[in-house]
Design a protein around this motif. Structure first.
Motif, mmCIF file in Angstrom:
data_model
loop_
_atom_site.group_PDB
_atom_site.id
_atom_site.type_symbol
_atom_site.label_atom_id
_atom_site.label_comp_id
_atom_site.label_asym_id
_atom_site.label_seq_id
_atom_site.Cartn_x
_atom_site.Cartn_y
_atom_site.Cartn_z
ATOM 1 N N LEU A 190 0.826 -1.209 0.000
ATOM 2 C CA LEU A 190 0.000 0.000 0.000
ATOM 3 C C LEU A 190 0.861 1.261 0.000
ATOM 4 O O LEU A 190 0.564 2.226 -0.711
ATOM 5 N N SER A 191 1.934 1.255 0.787
ATOM 6 C CA SER A 191 2.829 2.419 0.842
ATOM 7 C C SER A 191 3.483 2.664 -0.508
ATOM 8 O O SER A 191 3.537 3.801 -0.989
ATOM 9 N N MET A 192 3.979 1.604 -1.121
ATOM 10 C CA MET A 192 4.617 1.728 -2.439
ATOM 11 C C MET A 192 3.595 2.174 -3.486
ATOM 12 O O MET A 192 3.909 2.994 -4.350
ATOM 13 N N GLY A 193 2.395 1.645 -3.405
ATOM 14 C CA GLY A 193 1.334 2.060 -4.328
ATOM 15 C C GLY A 193 0.995 3.534 -4.166
ATOM 16 O O GLY A 193 0.815 4.263 -5.138
ATOM 17 N N PHE A 194 0.905 3.975 -2.914
ATOM 18 C CA PHE A 194 0.608 5.376 -2.622
ATOM 19 C C PHE A 194 1.704 6.285 -3.167
ATOM 20 O O PHE A 194 1.431 7.271 -3.859
ATOM 21 N N ILE A 195 2.934 5.953 -2.886
ATOM 22 C CA ILE A 195 4.065 6.750 -3.357
ATOM 23 C C ILE A 195 4.144 6.713 -4.884
ATOM 24 O O ILE A 195 4.347 7.736 -5.534
ATOM 25 N N GLY A 196 3.961 5.539 -5.452
ATOM 26 C CA GLY A 196 3.955 5.411 -6.914
ATOM 27 C C GLY A 196 2.844 6.237 -7.544
ATOM 28 O O GLY A 196 3.038 6.861 -8.584
ATOM 29 N N GLY A 197 1.665 6.248 -6.920
ATOM 30 C CA GLY A 197 0.545 7.044 -7.424
ATOM 31 C C GLY A 197 0.852 8.531 -7.413
ATOM 32 O O GLY A 197 0.531 9.251 -8.359
ATOM 33 N N ILE A 198 1.487 8.997 -6.353
ATOM 34 C CA ILE A 198 1.862 10.412 -6.267
ATOM 35 C C ILE A 198 2.863 10.760 -7.367
ATOM 36 O O ILE A 198 2.729 11.788 -8.042
ATOM 37 N N ILE A 199 3.836 9.900 -7.568
ATOM 38 C CA ILE A 199 4.845 10.143 -8.606
ATOM 39 C C ILE A 199 4.194 10.137 -9.988
ATOM 40 O O ILE A 199 4.447 11.023 -10.808
ATOM 41 N N PHE A 200 3.322 9.159 -10.247
ATOM 42 C CA PHE A 200 2.635 9.087 -11.540
ATOM 43 C C PHE A 200 1.780 10.334 -11.752
ATOM 44 O O PHE A 200 1.828 10.957 -12.808
ATOM 45 N N TRP A 201 0.964 10.694 -10.751
ATOM 46 C CA TRP A 201 0.074 11.838 -10.892
ATOM 47 C C TRP A 201 0.873 13.127 -11.083
ATOM 48 O O TRP A 201 0.517 13.959 -11.924
ATOM 49 N N GLY A 202 1.952 13.283 -10.345
ATOM 50 C CA GLY A 202 2.794 14.468 -10.499
ATOM 51 C C GLY A 202 3.388 14.558 -11.899
ATOM 52 O O GLY A 202 3.383 15.618 -12.520
ATOM 53 N N GLY A 203 3.876 13.434 -12.396
ATOM 54 C CA GLY A 203 4.440 13.409 -13.747
ATOM 55 C C GLY A 203 3.388 13.663 -14.805
ATOM 56 O O GLY A 203 3.613 14.429 -15.753
ATOM 57 N N PHE A 204 2.230 13.042 -14.643
ATOM 58 C CA PHE A 204 1.131 13.216 -15.601
ATOM 59 C C PHE A 204 0.675 14.668 -15.616
ATOM 60 O O PHE A 204 0.526 15.279 -16.680
ATOM 61 N N ASN A 205 0.465 15.247 -14.439
ATOM 62 C CA ASN A 205 0.007 16.631 -14.354
ATOM 63 C C ASN A 205 1.051 17.590 -14.910
ATOM 64 O O ASN A 205 0.712 18.559 -15.598
ATOM 65 N N THR A 206 2.324 17.331 -14.640
ATOM 66 C CA THR A 206 3.400 18.170 -15.175
ATOM 67 C C THR A 206 3.403 18.122 -16.701
ATOM 68 O O THR A 206 3.537 19.163 -17.362
ATOM 69 N N ALA A 207 3.229 16.941 -17.269
ATOM 70 C CA ALA A 207 3.183 16.807 -18.730
ATOM 71 C C ALA A 207 1.967 17.541 -19.301
ATOM 72 O O ALA A 207 2.071 18.215 -20.332
#
Length: 190
Positions: free
Chosen positions: A21-38
């Motif tokens: 769950l922790s890795m999923g949460f952190i991965g989700g934040i990284i994905f969302w940040g990258g997606f939003n930045t793009a």
């Protein structure tokens, strides 16, 4: 010590689930940040004018308008008019814009002549989109209720209030406000 070694070597289900769950949460934040930045990177003036079709045609036209240079110093860029602010409509618009990029990739608008040949079609699509949204992007800056009868000329103010009463959208009267009208365009009120 052996119990600690066993715990480290083979964590319990509870610790495995917590790690997952922790890795999923952190991965989700990284994905969302990258997606939003793009997504935001594709809303910049530099991105929009990076291809010559935009830079040499509609951007050159836009630079001659009040939306580019005015007494207040406020400048609207491409995304202010062509990309909705709210997430749902923005994603829908970005998906449709991918088809416009396809037009560039396959060469249907890659020369000034080809662009001019498709200008009426492209403009009509944009006008329909703006009409369907009740000129939502225009209204981010322009609002009938905020228009001043003392600052606007009385004839202009009256027309705006008539448009408001008739339920008109900005694009009903202001086609060609930031870009040249296509040669084939005929005003329906003429």
């Amino acid at each position: 010590m052996k119990a600690l070694w066993n715990l480290l070597r083979r964590p319990s289900v509870r610790w495995s689930m917590l790690s997952l769950l922790s890795m999923g949460f952190i991965g989700g934040i990284i994905f969302w940040g990258g997606f939003n930045t793009a997504m935001e990177a594709t809303n910049t003036l530099e991105f929009c004018t990076s291809c010559h079709e935009m830079r040499d045609t509609v951007f050159a036209e836009y630079k001659q308008t009040i939306h580019y240079s005015n007494r207040t110093g406020v400048r609207a860029i491409c995304s202010d008019c062509h990309v909705p602010k709210d997430w749902t409509h923005k994603m829908a618009r970005k998906a449709k814009a991918s088809f416009e990029v396809w037009g560039k990739l396959v060469g249907s608008i890659d020369t000034p002549e080809k662009f001019e040949a498709k200008r009426m079609t492209l403009a009509t699509h944009e006008w329909e989109r703006m009409k369907d949204s009740n000129s939502r992007e225009c209204r981010n800056c322009h609002n009938f209720d905020s228009m001043s009868p003392t600052i606007q000329r009385s004839s202009v103010y009256r027309k705006h209030m008539e448009a408001k009463a008739a339920g008109k959208s900005c694009v009903d009267c202001h086609k060609g406000i930031a870009h040249q009208l296509p040669k084939e365009y005929r005003d329906p009120d003429e």
